[in-house]
Motif scaffolding. Structure first.
Motif, PDB file in Angstrom:
ATOM      1  N   THR A  59     -16.247  82.610 -28.679  1.00 40.34           N
ATOM      2  CA  THR A  59     -16.145  82.980 -27.268  1.00 40.34           C
ATOM      3  C   THR A  59     -15.958  81.784 -26.347  1.00 40.34           C
ATOM      4  N   ASP A  60     -16.282  80.577 -26.838  1.00 40.75           N
ATOM      5  CA  ASP A  60     -16.064  79.395 -26.010  1.00 40.75           C
ATOM      6  C   ASP A  60     -14.808  78.627 -26.418  1.00 40.75           C
ATOM      7  N   ALA A  61     -13.987  79.242 -27.275  1.00 38.09           N
ATOM      8  CA  ALA A  61     -12.754  78.592 -27.719  1.00 38.09           C
ATOM      9  C   ALA A  61     -11.784  78.465 -26.552  1.00 38.09           C
ATOM     10  N   THR A  62     -11.092  77.333 -26.479  1.00 44.32           N
ATOM     11  CA  THR A  62     -10.123  77.109 -25.410  1.00 44.32           C
ATOM     12  C   THR A  62      -8.901  77.988 -25.621  1.00 44.32           C
ATOM     13  N   ILE A  63      -8.597  78.790 -24.616  1.00 45.50           N
ATOM     14  CA  ILE A  63      -7.453  79.686 -24.696  1.00 45.50           C
ATOM     15  C   ILE A  63      -6.269  79.160 -23.885  1.00 45.50           C
ATOM     16  N   LEU A  64      -6.594  78.307 -22.906  1.00 44.55           N
ATOM     17  CA  LEU A  64      -5.585  77.844 -21.964  1.00 44.55           C
ATOM     18  C   LEU A  64      -5.977  76.467 -21.437  1.00 44.55           C
ATOM     19  N   THR A  65      -5.004  75.584 -21.307  1.00 45.18           N
ATOM     20  CA  THR A  65      -5.239  74.276 -20.701  1.00 45.18           C
ATOM     21  C   THR A  65      -4.278  74.102 -19.537  1.00 45.18           C
ATOM     22  N   VAL A  66      -4.832  73.803 -18.361  1.00 48.85           N
ATOM     23  CA  VAL A  66      -4.030  73.567 -17.162  1.00 48.85           C
ATOM     24  C   VAL A  66      -4.326  72.157 -16.690  1.00 48.85           C
ATOM     25  N   GLY A  67      -3.355  71.262 -16.841  1.00 48.98           N
ATOM     26  CA  GLY A  67      -3.632  69.862 -16.551  1.00 48.98           C
ATOM     27  C   GLY A  67      -4.708  69.375 -17.495  1.00 48.98           C
ATOM     28  N   ASP A  68      -5.822  68.911 -16.942  1.00 46.05           N
ATOM     29  CA  ASP A  68      -6.944  68.443 -17.760  1.00 46.05           C
ATOM     30  C   ASP A  68      -8.040  69.488 -17.893  1.00 46.05           C
ATOM     31  N   ILE A  69      -7.849  70.667 -17.316  1.00 45.18           N
ATOM     32  CA  ILE A  69      -8.884  71.699 -17.330  1.00 45.18           C
ATOM     33  C   ILE A  69      -8.670  72.654 -18.497  1.00 45.18           C
ATOM     34  N   LYS A  70      -9.732  72.855 -19.256  1.00 45.36           N
ATOM     35  CA  LYS A  70      -9.685  73.793 -20.373  1.00 45.36           C
ATOM     36  C   LYS A  70     -10.338  75.109 -19.953  1.00 45.36           C
ATOM     37  N   VAL A  71      -9.663  76.200 -20.259  1.00 46.51           N
ATOM     38  CA  VAL A  71     -10.161  77.527 -19.905  1.00 46.51           C
ATOM     39  C   VAL A  71     -10.573  78.241 -21.183  1.00 46.51           C
ATOM     40  N   PRO A  72     -11.858  78.583 -21.326  1.00 51.27           N
ATOM     41  CA  PRO A  72     -12.324  79.248 -22.549  1.00 51.27           C
ATOM     42  C   PRO A  72     -12.090  80.753 -22.539  1.00 51.27           C
ATOM     43  N   VAL A 339       0.956  73.151 -18.605  1.00 49.26           N
ATOM     44  CA  VAL A 339       0.172  74.326 -18.979  1.00 49.26           C
ATOM     45  C   VAL A 339       0.393  74.624 -20.455  1.00 49.26           C
ATOM     46  N   LYS A 340      -0.700  74.702 -21.204  1.00 46.12           N
ATOM     47  CA  LYS A 340      -0.626  75.016 -22.627  1.00 46.12           C
ATOM     48  C   LYS A 340      -1.426  76.285 -22.917  1.00 46.12           C
ATOM     49  N   ILE A 341      -0.824  77.194 -23.653  1.00 43.92           N
ATOM     50  CA  ILE A 341      -1.492  78.443 -24.025  1.00 43.92           C
ATOM     51  C   ILE A 341      -1.608  78.498 -25.542  1.00 43.92           C
ATOM     52  N   LYS A 342      -2.817  78.739 -26.031  1.00 43.30           N
ATOM     53  CA  LYS A 342      -3.007  78.935 -27.471  1.00 43.30           C
ATOM     54  C   LYS A 342      -2.720  80.404 -27.765  1.00 43.30           C
ATOM     55  N   GLN A 343      -1.502  80.655 -28.228  1.00 43.09           N
ATOM     56  CA  GLN A 343      -1.012  82.020 -28.340  1.00 43.09           C
ATOM     57  C   GLN A 343      -1.864  82.886 -29.256  1.00 43.09           C
ATOM     58  N   GLU A 344      -2.345  82.303 -30.355  1.00 40.96           N
ATOM     59  CA  GLU A 344      -3.118  83.122 -31.294  1.00 40.96           C
ATOM     60  C   GLU A 344      -4.427  83.599 -30.679  1.00 40.96           C
ATOM     61  N   ILE A 345      -4.981  82.809 -29.746  1.00 43.13           N
ATOM     62  CA  ILE A 345      -6.208  83.232 -29.064  1.00 43.13           C
ATOM     63  C   ILE A 345      -5.861  84.156 -27.901  1.00 43.13           C
ATOM     64  N   TRP A 346      -4.771  83.828 -27.204  1.00 41.73           N
ATOM     65  CA  TRP A 346      -4.341  84.672 -26.091  1.00 41.73           C
ATOM     66  C   TRP A 346      -4.051  86.093 -26.566  1.00 41.73           C
ATOM     67  N   ASP A 347      -3.528  86.219 -27.767  1.00 46.48           N
ATOM     68  CA  ASP A 347      -3.221  87.544 -28.324  1.00 46.48           C
ATOM     69  C   ASP A 347      -4.473  88.382 -28.537  1.00 46.48           C
ATOM     70  N   GLU A 348      -5.633  87.720 -28.558  1.00 39.08           N
ATOM     71  CA  GLU A 348      -6.892  88.453 -28.697  1.00 39.08           C
ATOM     72  C   GLU A 348      -7.267  89.188 -27.407  1.00 39.08           C
ATOM     73  N   ILE A 349      -6.665  88.765 -26.294  1.00 38.49           N
ATOM     74  CA  ILE A 349      -6.978  89.384 -25.013  1.00 38.49           C
ATOM     75  C   ILE A 349      -6.256  90.717 -24.903  1.00 38.49           C
ATOM     76  N   GLN A 350      -7.004  91.772 -24.995  1.00 35.06           N
ATOM     77  CA  GLN A 350      -6.436  93.112 -24.914  1.00 35.06           C
ATOM     78  C   GLN A 350      -7.303  93.973 -24.005  1.00 35.06           C
TER      79      GLN A 350
END
Length: 351
Positions: A59-72, A339-350
């Protein structure tokens, strides 16, 4: 926080409803009723069961990075849960599988809006230092109270399932508050002087004799020349009759093709012919028959200058100017951040 929704969370909900209304072709006041009927008649099944599927990522895995900010992951899920809370009571959980005219589902559209708004929030917080914008001690205390209240409103099973704790919610509240301050400072030079004439709103009653109809597919069909002439003659007869009536409104209810009789309008709300006639009327006066591309109209002036509606329109114009100025600025900011998106984690968002 339940009573005062965070600004950018609210923006997501508004954007989605506007998109949903536009894409599904519902433009009347019965959108919810009609949509619910369509959902019930669709091939989507409402199980009415809780989603007990455990996330396959931390649940704390980074799903998105914007600049230097990581979004879990858990931060994104707060936004998801909010939208579920807003929509499912009215539409049930089948709303997320509802097909829009674009071919996408409402759930897919929701995911994209959540992503875009989170990216925007993070960029705005990073731009705060360029405007010397910080949160005050009083604001931080206010945010703490909101965070506690908001967290208390999230189901305990959802908090455990998605790893949502006080720190998660506090960070989201803090981002929203700071971003709102950045927006205000960034748009403070927008011209807020709006003349009465530019924002003028009048209130009228109308009688409509339509010169168009719709086929079974909802396509507009214009009347023939003979039918239009008949409609004009009908409008002229109605004008003679209504001039003898003491109550224009009641007469209009029984004789207008439009079930809505009262309108408060300004420039851009109706055709130029309609607006020009409405603006020229004095209170208590009846117009001649007005023609535009959709029909013939007879107007009665209720208020030749609706002060409250005009003041509200001024606020809307200012808000639109601010939004336009901000979007232009944000487009520049967006190009400065990776902006970087970890697609495999993003796909978990449903939904």
């Amino acid at each position: 926080m339940r009573n005062r929704r965070m600004k950018y969370l609210g923006i997501i909900a508004v954007l989605l409803m506007l998109t949903f209304t536009a894409c599904s072709g519902k433009k009347d006041n019965k959108t919810n009723d009609n949509t619910n009927k369509e959902l019930k008649q669709s091939n989507v099944t409402d199980s009415n069961e809780e989603d007990n599927t455990e996330p396959t990522v931390k649940t704390d895995a980074t799903i998105l990075t914007v600049g230097d900010i990581k979004v879990p992951y858990n931060e994104v899920m707060v936004y998801v849960l909010l939208l579920k809370e807003l929509y499912e009571p009215n539409f049930t959980n089948v709303i997320w599988d509802y097909k829009l005219d674009t071919g996408a589902t409402f759930g897919q559209m929701a995911r994209e809006e959540v992503l875009n708004q989170i990216i925007q929030l993070k960029i705005m917080t990073m731009e705060a230092h360029n405007f010397n914008t910080v949160l005050t001690d009083d604001e931080l205390i206010e945010i703490e109270n909101y965070a506690n209240e908001y967290l208390a409103g999230i189901k305990e099973e959802d908090r455990e399932k998605y790893g949502i704790d006080y720190d998660t919610v506090f960070k989201i509240c803090k981002d929203n508050f700071l971003s709102e301050k950045v927006f205000d400072v960034a748009t403070m030079d927008v011209d807020t002087s709006i003349s009465d004439e530019e924002a003028k709103q009048v209130t009228v009653y109308q009688i409509e004799v339509s010169t168009a109809s719709k086929d079974k597919n909802g396509e507009v069909i214009a009347l023939s020349d003979e039918e239009k002439e008949a409609a004009l003659n009908k409008a002229k007869k109605l004008l003679k009759k209504v001039k003898k009536e003491e109550d224009f409104y009641t007469f209009a209810l029984s004789n207008s093709d439009d079930s809505q009789v009262e309108y408060t309008i300004g420039r851009g709300d109706k055709s130029d012919e309609y607006i020009d006639a409405a603006f020229a009327l004095e209170e208590g006066k009846i117009s001649k028959v007005i023609e535009d591309e959709s029909g013939y109209y007879i107007l009665y002036c209720v208020d030749s200058f609706n002060e409250d509606a005009t003041a509200q329109k001024k606020e809307e114009i200012i808000s639109q100017r601010q939004d336009e100025a901000f979007q232009k600025l944000y487009k520049e900011w967006l190009g400065n951040y990776k902006v970087k998106i970890k697609q495999e984690i993003w796909d978990e968002i449903q939904f």
